[in-house]
Each structure stands twice: as C-alpha cells, then as structure tokens.
Design an enzyme around this catalytic site. Structure first.
Site, short mmCIF file in Angstrom:
data_model
loop_
_atom_site.label_atom_id
_atom_site.label_comp_id
_atom_site.label_asym_id
_atom_site.label_seq_id
_atom_site.Cartn_x
_atom_site.Cartn_y
_atom_site.Cartn_z
N HIS A 91 -38.66 27.50 14.03
CA HIS A 91 -37.98 26.20 13.96
C HIS A 91 -36.50 26.31 14.32
O HIS A 91 -35.66 25.63 13.75
CB HIS A 91 -38.11 25.59 12.55
N ASN A 164 -44.40 19.17 8.49
CA ASN A 164 -44.61 19.20 9.94
C ASN A 164 -45.13 17.85 10.41
O ASN A 164 -45.50 16.99 9.59
CB ASN A 164 -45.64 20.27 10.32
FE1 HDE Z 1 -41.91 27.37 7.48
N1 HDE Z 1 -40.32 28.63 7.60
N2 HDE Z 1 -43.05 28.90 6.85
N3 HDE Z 1 -43.57 26.18 7.48
N4 HDE Z 1 -40.82 25.86 8.11
C1 HDE Z 1 -39.10 28.30 8.02
O1 HDE Z 1 -37.15 28.93 6.93
C2 HDE Z 1 -42.60 30.08 6.39
C3 HDE Z 1 -44.82 26.53 7.12
C4 HDE Z 1 -41.20 24.56 8.22
O2 HDE Z 1 -35.41 22.46 9.72
C5 HDE Z 1 -38.11 29.41 7.83
O3 HDE Z 1 -35.02 28.23 6.91
C6 HDE Z 1 -43.67 30.87 5.84
C7 HDE Z 1 -45.66 25.38 6.93
C8 HDE Z 1 -40.12 23.77 8.73
O4 HDE Z 1 -34.50 24.18 8.72
C9 HDE Z 1 -38.93 30.52 7.18
C10 HDE Z 1 -44.80 30.11 6.01
C11 HDE Z 1 -44.84 24.31 7.20
C12 HDE Z 1 -39.06 24.66 8.92
C13 HDE Z 1 -40.28 29.87 7.06
C14 HDE Z 1 -44.40 28.88 6.63
C15 HDE Z 1 -43.55 24.83 7.55
C16 HDE Z 1 -39.53 25.95 8.51
C17 HDE Z 1 -37.32 29.80 9.03
C18 HDE Z 1 -46.23 30.46 5.63
C19 HDE Z 1 -45.22 22.83 7.20
C20 HDE Z 1 -37.69 24.33 9.47
C21 HDE Z 1 -35.90 29.33 8.78
C22 HDE Z 1 -46.39 30.87 4.32
C23 HDE Z 1 -45.69 22.36 5.93
C24 HDE Z 1 -36.78 23.82 8.40
C25 HDE Z 1 -35.93 28.77 7.47
C26 HDE Z 1 -35.46 23.46 9.00
C27 HDE Z 1 -38.74 27.10 8.52
C28 HDE Z 1 -41.30 30.50 6.48
C29 HDE Z 1 -45.33 27.88 7.01
C30 HDE Z 1 -42.47 23.97 7.90
C31 HDE Z 1 -38.96 31.85 7.93
C32 HDE Z 1 -43.55 32.26 5.25
C33 HDE Z 1 -47.10 25.36 6.48
C34 HDE Z 1 -40.13 22.28 9.01
O5 HDE Z 1 -38.44 30.84 5.92
#
Ligand code: HDE
Length: 713
Positions: A91, A164
C-alpha cells in the site's frame, strides 16, 4: 485571489465544521499549532536564525572552495539528505483526504461507541486510499486491490477501519502474508512488473494456494480497476464485534457504499491512463474536493447475533468469505463526507499510521486469524517506517482525545511529560494517571469476555475448507459483460506468465473448480488443453447468485460530477457549447472545452473562446463522455485532425456516451460509426441531452462492446 484558492479555502473551512476541529481557520490553527504558515515570515534556520543569503554557499573568495563552517548550507543539505522515509511495505502508493462522519441515529442498542450515538455529532476522519503492489511512484490505475483506510478521531480515542475495496482476502492465516506479498511484488531479479500481478511468482503462488481463488477472481474483475477512488465500495473484510453498554456482543461486517455509485474503468482505458495520467485517481479525488463535489460513503454493517455464528455455509472467521447481502442485509449506520484536502502530502498522507488494533469501547475483534496477525503487524511496521514508537505524536496520528500514560522517551518524543512518576501505581504524582473502570459511556476499554477452552495447536479449522463455492457465486453473479472481462483478465495475466506449468495449474486446479466454462475459455485463449472437469467436488450451496455483487446493480441514478469533453475548433457554434454547458451544470456535471491546441478559438460568431486545454493535454480517457458541437468550419477541421478522430474513436471504444450536434453528425461517416444508445446525433442540444445524459448515467454503453472491439483506437 484566484477562484481556485477561494474554493480550496471554502472546502478547508467546511472541513473544520465539527465540534472537535474548529470551523474557522483561526480556530483550526489554535487546535493544530503544527500547521505552519510561512506567509509574511522571515526565512530562518531550524535554530531560528534569520537567513540573509539563500543563494550562495560561504566560500573563500567568489571562485574559491566552500567553507565547512557554513552552518546554514550544512543544515539545509543535511536535512535534505534525510528527506525520504521507507515507503510502506504494501500500500505504498496512496492519496488521502480529511472529512467527517455523522451517525444517522442513536445506535446504542448495537454499540456503546460514542461516535455512533448522536446524529448531531460530526466525528473528524482522515482517509487514505491506496494500491497494494506498486511503489510510491507507481500508476494509479493498475489492476490491483485498493486500500480503504479510515481513521476516526472520536472523543474516546482513534478508531481505524483499515479495509479494502474488496470484501475478502487472498489468504486465511496471517503467517502466509509475507509469502503472498513476496509473490505479488515484482520479480526479485529484475523488479518487473511495477504495480501489477501479471507475472510468474504471483500466479505460481495463487495456483498452489486454492484459498486465494475467491479473492483472485475479484482481482481479475472490474473491481480491480475502479473508475475513481470515490466510486469504490469499502469493506472491513474481517468479522468484527459491536458491543453495547449491557455487554451484548454481535458479529458485524463493515461496508462503505459510495453515494456516487460503484463503477470501473475498462481495461484498455486503465492501461492508457497509467501512462497518460499516472495520478488519475489522486487527481480526481483532489479535484472533486476542490470543486466541492464532496465524495460520500454510507457506513453500514451486516449484523449477526452471537447465537447465529454457526448458521452459515462458511465460517464467519474465514476472511476469504463474504456474507451475501441477500442473506444478511446491510444496516446503514451513518455517512462519511470527505471535504478537505491535506495541506501537506508527506506530513499527512505519508505519515498517517493506521492499525486495525486501534479500536474504541463498543468495538472488538473476532478470532479471524488474519485479523489477529494484523493486530501485531501495523504498529511493528510503523516503528521502522516512522523511526520509533512515538509515531502517535505526529500531528496526523494524534488522537483528539487526550493521552496520558507511563510510556516515556524514545526517538522523536515530543511530549514533555511533567510528572515524576512514569509508573503505576504511584503515590508521588497522586496516583495519576489512573485507570477508568468500564462504564456505559466514557469508561475504560474492556475486551469482550469471550470464553475460550481449547488446545494450543497449529491447525486450520475444517470450516475454512471450501475454497471455490464463493468464487463461483461471484462469477455467477456477474452480468455477461462482467464475466467477459474476468475471462479477458485471466487470459491477459496468465498470458504474461512464462512457465506453462503455472498457467496450466491455474486453469486446471483453480479455474476448473470455480467454473468449467470460465476455465475452458481461458484455456482456449492460452492454447492449453481444455479441462474436462474440476479436481474438487462441487459443494451444494443455497445461493446461486448474489445480485449485490454486480456493479450493474450499483450505479447511481444521476450524472452528478461526471466529466464531459467538448471538442471544438475555429468556427464552432458557441451557442451549442453554452446550451450543453448549461444543461450539464444543471445536473451537477462538469464540462471542459478542448481545442486542437491550448490557444483560444474563434467561434462562428467571430468571438474569441477560451479553451480549458488541448485535446492531447486532456485525453478522452480522462472523461466520461464527449460532445462535439456544430459549426461547419469547426467540424471540417476536426474531421481532418487525427488527434480529434482518435479522441472520438477511443471514447467510442471505451463505451462512452458521445453526442454529435448539428454539422458534427457528419463525423459518423468519417469515423465509420453507427448511432447507438450512447452515440447520439441531432440538431437541437436540448433534445440531444436526454439520450446523452441517460447514456452517461448508465456509465458505459455495454451493448456496444462487441462492435467496439473492431475499432482500432
Ligand atoms: Fe495490511 N498492512 N496486512 N491488509 N493494509 C499494511 O501497514 C498486513 C490486510 C491494508 O493507507 C502495512 O502501515 C498483514 C488485509 C491497508 O496506510 C502492514 C496482513 C487488509 C493498508 C500490513 C494484512 C489490509 C495496509 C504496510 C495479513 C484489508 C494501508 C504499511 C495478516 C482488510 C494503510 C502499514 C495505509 C498496510 C500488514 C492484510 C488493508 C505491513 C500482516 C486483509 C488499507 O503492516
């Protein structure tokens, strides 16, 4: 003062119209002293010293070597050298905006969360939309999932709904996230492709991991190329809990529905936009707010009583499943309006730190194993991205609620804690800050006391085992043209996969289990043997179609905020332009006048006519529809201009509404096109608008799609 500035200023003022933020700039500045305005101020160093010369380094003579003692130059260059922070792991590319949320009513029966109790209360929000795969500078319109992260600055602390634009996810367990992300990111040896999933490692992984089948079909659908950020639905994905003051917990799924409707680009358009306007989505969001077309979403929940947890054909804790709206309808809770653009991209959009673990009393987690892993990951990643554990003190992350605790020091600490006792209990500081027991309102956070009696094991529940029924439900719920787009997307992406074994595995082990027809069409396009049957027995499900999943059913009943290009050259009938502009304005739509160059035109009545841009400067892919007014000389010129003809053919190919007025009807012959429901021609602008606007309201002329394939634009 220019008109633009006035609009920006107005939206800024409107955005502060909340109890917490002020409704004047002066009040905003008082509440947010970190918003710095240099107007009328002297240029100074970071130490506050006024700078006399910002043009020349201190040197030994005007042609001599630079001197190390030049603290002004050294400070400036040192700061510059460290301007970049790591981009988000996923993202990385995003755009943000401020706004507010307002509850439709008192939802205290459902939750004790304060921001959902009082319709008079406006809770400030900051939203960041993003793509997932590409780096910070990648294109906006690539085929990808979009992040939809909302930070509610509630009086009881920050609540982050980090969702999302698709209601499910690729994997079921957080421990697989690094594998998935490494697979979808560009190939490790050459860092290709930027922003997309059409490559071997992605398809290798997903063809080996059938739990991804449902989300992959969403990613191959039109949902992965949204028309704009303000035309996307948002989903919390996981099951959450809402808990009321009596302690009653219900499971919920969060939904955001845009009032502007949900619709998409077409694939060729998305690809062209990635080059012609890399910033297409962020520009659209920015401009919508500047022109006061404030984007709005309705927040709703699907509610499942605790005793109905196990009533479904899938597990509520499985993030690869959605709850069809036909089974559990959405209860609307309130509306979010985005009405203020950030002042500074880095300080706000880049430094905002979301975390699904940021919740407030009245909201709680479920045991979804993907959500549980996310609760750890986000704070952890901020520590390296934002340089330490004090990122909550950054202006954009600071809660409006005060925060006091025994946490101290670390990099970039900016709070000056005055007390002597950074521990609890203490007697030195009178025992402060103290715990607050849970209460109906304003109490301390209390986790829902779910009873757990289980073995400590690494095991996936059998109830997570059906990977294909909902992918099939999604495919079956699509209209014929949406199904065609899905077949085309799989064919395009798998066509870019070099290893044939991976292509064949996706077709035989995944697609054939979703829908044999889909698998066969894709196999045919790839030149692979036709699969005879799936490898997994089809499960019986109660629902064959879910109309709520098709974007055909999610269009708004309006052309408000739609953008129309008006093509003209010297000799144009300016009365026709005026009439069309007036009619569009009355509907809340926007028009731009485009000429062969940016130079003003001379209308048929001899008067000069300012244009907004050249046709090359604002390509057809940036518009929803095209209007060509009459005027013999203008139409003649356009008919002999390759750029203008390409403009119209491209709009036609992208299934957009086109209206040709007066002499412009002759262009049908030049272009070798026939009229249809969205390609209309006639003398009278008033009469034309009816069919023209109806076609714009339908978003695309889908009936034209097969024919448009033959057009070489
Ligand atoms: Fe994320 N995700 N994600 N994700 N995600 C990040 O956090 C992570 C997941 C989502 O505009 C990171 O600050 C793991 C689902 C958005 O700043 C990180 C898992 C959904 C954004 C991270 C998921 C999301 C992130 C990268 C599986 C939808 C952007 C930078 C367990 C429900 C937020 C940060 C923004 C960002 C980890 C799965 C949505 C790496 C470990 C499911 C919208 O921490």
């Amino acid at each position: 003062m220019s008109t633009k500035k006035t609009a920006a200023e107005k939206s800024r003022l409107a955005g502060t119209d909340t109890p917490d933020r002020a409704n004047t700039n002066a009040k905003l500045d008082r509440l947010e002293p970190f918003r710095s305005d240099a107007t009328g101020q002297a240029l100074r160093t970071n130490q506050g010293v006024k700078i006399a010369d910002n043009q020349n380094t201190l040197k030994a003579g005007d042609r001599g070597p630079s001197l190390l003692e030049d603290f002004i130059m050294r400070e400036k260059i040192t700061h510059f050298d460290h301007e970049r922070i790591p981009e988000r792991i996923v993202h990385a590319r995003g755009a943000g905006a401020h706004g507010f949320f307002q509850s439709y009513g008192n939802h205290s029966a459902l939750t004790k969360a304060g921001f959902l109790q009082d319709p008079a209360k406006k809770t400030p929000v900051f939203v960041r939309f993003s793509t997932v795969q590409g780096p910070r500078g990648s294109g906006d319109t690539v085929r990808d999932v979009r992040g939809f992260a909302v930070k509610f600055f509630t009086e009881e602390g920050n609540f982050d709904l980090v969702g999302n634009n698709m209601p499910v996810f690729f994997i079921q367990d957080a421990v697989k996230f690094p594998d998935f992300v490494h697979a979808v990111k560009p190939e490790p040896h050459n860092e290709i492709p930027t922003g997309g999933s059409a490559h071997d490692t992605f398809w290798d992984f997903v063809s080996l991991v059938p739990e991804s089948a449902h989300m992959v079909i969403w990613a191959m659908s039109d949902r992965a190329i949204p028309k704009s950020l303000r035309s996307m639905q948002g989903f919390g994905v996981h099951t959450f809990r809402l808990v009321n003051a009596e302690g009653t917990s219900r499971f919920v799924k969060f939904h955001w529905r845009p009032t502007a409707g949900t619709c998409s680009l077409v694939w060729d358009e998305a690809q062209k936009l990635a080059g012609k306007d890399t910033d297409h989505h962020r520009r659209d969001l920015w401009e919508a707010i500047e022109t006061e077309d404030y984007p709005e979403w309705e927040l709703g929940v699907q509610i499942i009583e605790e005793q109905h947890e196990h009533d479904f054909e899938f597990d509520l804790l499985d993030p690869t499943k959605l709850i069809p709206e036909e089974i559990v309808p959405i209860t609307p809770l309130g509306k979010m309006t985005l009405n203020r653009n950030p002042d500074n991209f880095f300080a706000e959009t880049e430094q905002v730190a979301f975390c699904p673990g940021h919740i407030v009393p009245g909201i709680d987690f479920s045991n979804d194993p993907l959500l549980q892993g996310r609760l750890f990951s986000y704070t952890d990643t901020q520590i390296s991205r934002l340089g330490g554990p004090n990122f909550h003190e950054l202006p954009i992350n600071r809660p409006l609620a005060p925060f006091h605790n025994g946490q101290r020091d670390a990099q970039h600490r900016s709070t000056l804690d005055k007390g002597r006792a950074a521990y609890e209990p203490n007697s030195i500081d009178g025992g402060w800050p103290k715990e607050t027991p849970p209460a109906a309102q304003d109490g301390g956070f209390e986790s829902y006391p779910e009873r757990i009696d289980a073995n400590k094991i690494r095991q996936r529940s059998e109830s997570f085992g059906d990977h294909f029924s909902q992918a099939r439900l999604f495919f079956n719920s699509m209209s014929p043209h949406e199904q065609e787009h899905i077949i085309a997307a799989y064919s395009f992406e798998l066509g870019k996969v070099e290893r044939e074994a991976i292509r064949a595995r996706e077709v035989n082990d995944i697609l054939a289990n979703i829908d044999l027809g889909l698998a066969r069409r894709v196999a045919e396009n790839l030149g692979l043997p036709t699969p005879a049957k799936g490898t997994v027995a089809v499960r019986k499900t109660s629902l064959k179609r879910s109309p709520a999943l098709s974007q055909v059913n999610l269009l708004p009943d309006t052309i408000k905020t739609r953008k129309v290009a008006i093509l003209a050259a010297n000799g144009v009938d300016s009365a026709a332009i005026d009439a069309m502009k007036k009619a569009l304005k009355a509907e809340g739509a926007h028009a731009k006048l485009l000429g062969p160059t940016s130079a003003p035109l001379k209308a048929a009545n001899g008067k000069p006519l300012a244009v907004d841009a050249s046709m090359e400067g604002m390509p057809s892919v940036a518009f929803d529809a095209v209007f060509v007014p009459g005027g013999a000389a203008s139409v003649n010129a356009l008919g002999g201009d390759g750029v203008a003809l390409h403009y119209l053919l491209e709009a036609y190919k992208h299934l957009k509404a086109i209206a040709l007025q007066g002499e412009a009807e002759q262009l049908l012959d030049v272009l070798k096109l026939e009229k249809d429901a969205g390609l209309v021609a006639g003398k009278d602008v008033g009469a034309l608008t009816q069919a023209f606007f109806a076609a714009i309201g339908q978003h695309r002329v889908w009936a034209r799609e097969a024919k448009a394939k033959a057009v070489p634009a």
